[in-house]
Scaffold this motif. Structure first.
Motif, PDB file in Angstrom:
ATOM      1  N   LEU A 211       0.954  -1.410  -0.049  1.00 41.92           N
ATOM      2  CA  LEU A 211       0.100   0.021  -0.290  1.00 41.92           C
ATOM      3  C   LEU A 211       0.854   1.296   0.114  1.00 41.92           C
ATOM      4  N   SER A 212       2.022   1.356   0.710  1.00 40.25           N
ATOM      5  CA  SER A 212       2.903   2.450   0.787  1.00 40.25           C
ATOM      6  C   SER A 212       3.416   2.796  -0.524  1.00 40.25           C
ATOM      7  N   GLN A 213       3.708   1.730  -1.281  1.00 45.23           N
ATOM      8  CA  GLN A 213       4.323   1.797  -2.756  1.00 45.23           C
ATOM      9  C   GLN A 213       3.267   2.743  -3.647  1.00 45.23           C
ATOM     10  N   GLN A 214       1.950   1.911  -3.444  1.00 49.18           N
ATOM     11  CA  GLN A 214       0.719   2.403  -4.235  1.00 49.18           C
ATOM     12  C   GLN A 214       0.782   3.882  -3.971  1.00 49.18           C
ATOM     13  N   ILE A 215       0.731   4.294  -2.768  1.00 56.45           N
ATOM     14  CA  ILE A 215       0.822   5.961  -2.308  1.00 56.45           C
ATOM     15  C   ILE A 215       1.831   6.805  -2.648  1.00 56.45           C
ATOM     16  N   LEU A 216       2.941   6.178  -2.428  1.00 57.40           N
ATOM     17  CA  LEU A 216       4.219   7.065  -2.724  1.00 57.40           C
ATOM     18  C   LEU A 216       4.307   7.182  -4.444  1.00 57.40           C
ATOM     19  N   ALA A 217       3.619   6.172  -5.130  1.00 52.44           N
ATOM     20  CA  ALA A 217       3.867   6.204  -6.407  1.00 52.44           C
ATOM     21  C   ALA A 217       2.663   6.942  -7.209  1.00 52.44           C
ATOM     22  N   GLY A 218       1.706   7.559  -6.136  1.00 52.20           N
ATOM     23  CA  GLY A 218       0.560   8.202  -6.587  1.00 52.20           C
ATOM     24  C   GLY A 218      -0.483   7.459  -7.388  1.00 52.20           C
ATOM     25  N   GLU A 219      -0.379   5.948  -7.116  1.00 56.18           N
ATOM     26  CA  GLU A 219      -1.436   5.069  -7.744  1.00 56.18           C
ATOM     27  C   GLU A 219      -2.684   5.117  -6.762  1.00 56.18           C
ATOM     28  N   LEU A 220      -2.510   5.467  -5.445  1.00 55.18           N
ATOM     29  CA  LEU A 220      -3.609   5.771  -4.536  1.00 55.18           C
ATOM     30  C   LEU A 220      -3.386   7.175  -4.028  1.00 55.18           C
ATOM     31  N   PRO A 221      -4.038   8.287  -4.883  1.00 56.49           N
ATOM     32  CA  PRO A 221      -3.755   9.608  -4.441  1.00 56.49           C
ATOM     33  C   PRO A 221      -4.443   9.994  -3.214  1.00 56.49           C
ATOM     34  N   ALA A 222      -4.053  11.285  -2.415  1.00 56.17           N
ATOM     35  CA  ALA A 222      -4.496  11.618  -1.536  1.00 56.17           C
ATOM     36  C   ALA A 222      -6.225  11.759  -1.566  1.00 56.17           C
TER      37      ALA A 222
END
Length: 232
Positions: free
Chosen positions: A20-31
């Motif tokens: 999940l952190s990789q998806q968040i940091l990569a922008g795949e899960l935006p704020a």
């Protein structure tokens, strides 16, 4: 029914945090993205709700998500890896690379030694897989594939602080730190990583420590050379 093995539960939670952190940091899960419920995660990943709860707590502690009572868990603003360079005004990516590799020397040398003492057969195999993928990406810049190898070493320590540090900072550390270093296909870097792997696989802590120090020291030397060339 016997209670779940706490080490296995911890590893499953750490893997979910990593993904999940990789998806968040990569922008795949935006704020602002609302994450699935505990029950949905549990069914989709085949893990217990306790595992999901532990992972969400870790992500919340790292400032990547927030839970709003009665509403759900949402992704919050995270600093993209590319923004790290903006924190050093007047210095290019090559100078950032030097500073970051210096930090990695402090963190990863001892992590390699601990990994050699604690790594299980499955973890060694996961590290081997990550290393093979890094070597296969010979023409790619040193970013995610190299990070996965180093992350697997952190996983082998069984120490959540090493794991959390590499998970939370990994994209920024490697993306910025390796920009001044040649591509993954560089034969010397490939040999260095193989030496790190070999030492951990045979459970030689001293050799693992020395191999990681050599690898990162050489990366540091190459980064400094690029920084100096860019300044000339």
């Amino acid at each position: 029914m016997p209670a779940a093995n706490p080490d296995r539960r911890l590893n499953l939670a750490q893997q979910l945090v990593h993904d999940l952190s990789q998806q968040i940091l990569a922008g795949e899960l935006p704020a602002g993205t609302k994450l699935p419920t505990e029950d949905a995660f549990s069914k989709a990943r085949g893990v217990s709700r306790t595992v999901v709860r532990e992972a969400m707590s870790r992500l919340q502690a790292e400032g990547l998500v927030e839970t709003r009572r009665g509403i759900g868990t949402f992704v919050v603003d995270a600093i993209p890896a590319g923004d790290f360079q903006a924190t050093s005004p007047g210095k290019g990516s090559a100078y950032n690379a030097v500073a970051i590799i210096e930090l990695r020397l402090c963190l990863e040398v001892e992590a390699a030694a601990i990994a050699a003492q604690r790594a299980g057969a499955e973890q060694v195999q996961a590290m081997r897989t990550a290393l093979d993928q890094a070597h296969d990406a010979q023409q790619a810049p040193c970013t995610r594939t190299d990070f996965e190898f180093h992350l697997q070493i952190a996983q082998c320590t069984g120490n959540s602080f090493f794991i959390d540090s590499m998970t939370h900072l990994g994209n920024t550390l490697v993306a910025a730190g390796e920009q001044a270093v040649p591509a993954l296909g560089d034969a010397m870097q490939m040999r260095e990583r193989e030496q790190v792997y070999s030492a951990i696989a045979r459970k030689d802590a001293d050799a693992a420590r020395a191999a990681m120090r050599l690898h990162l020291t050489n990366c540091l030397g190459r980064a400094r050379a690029v920084a100096e060339a860019g300044n000339s």
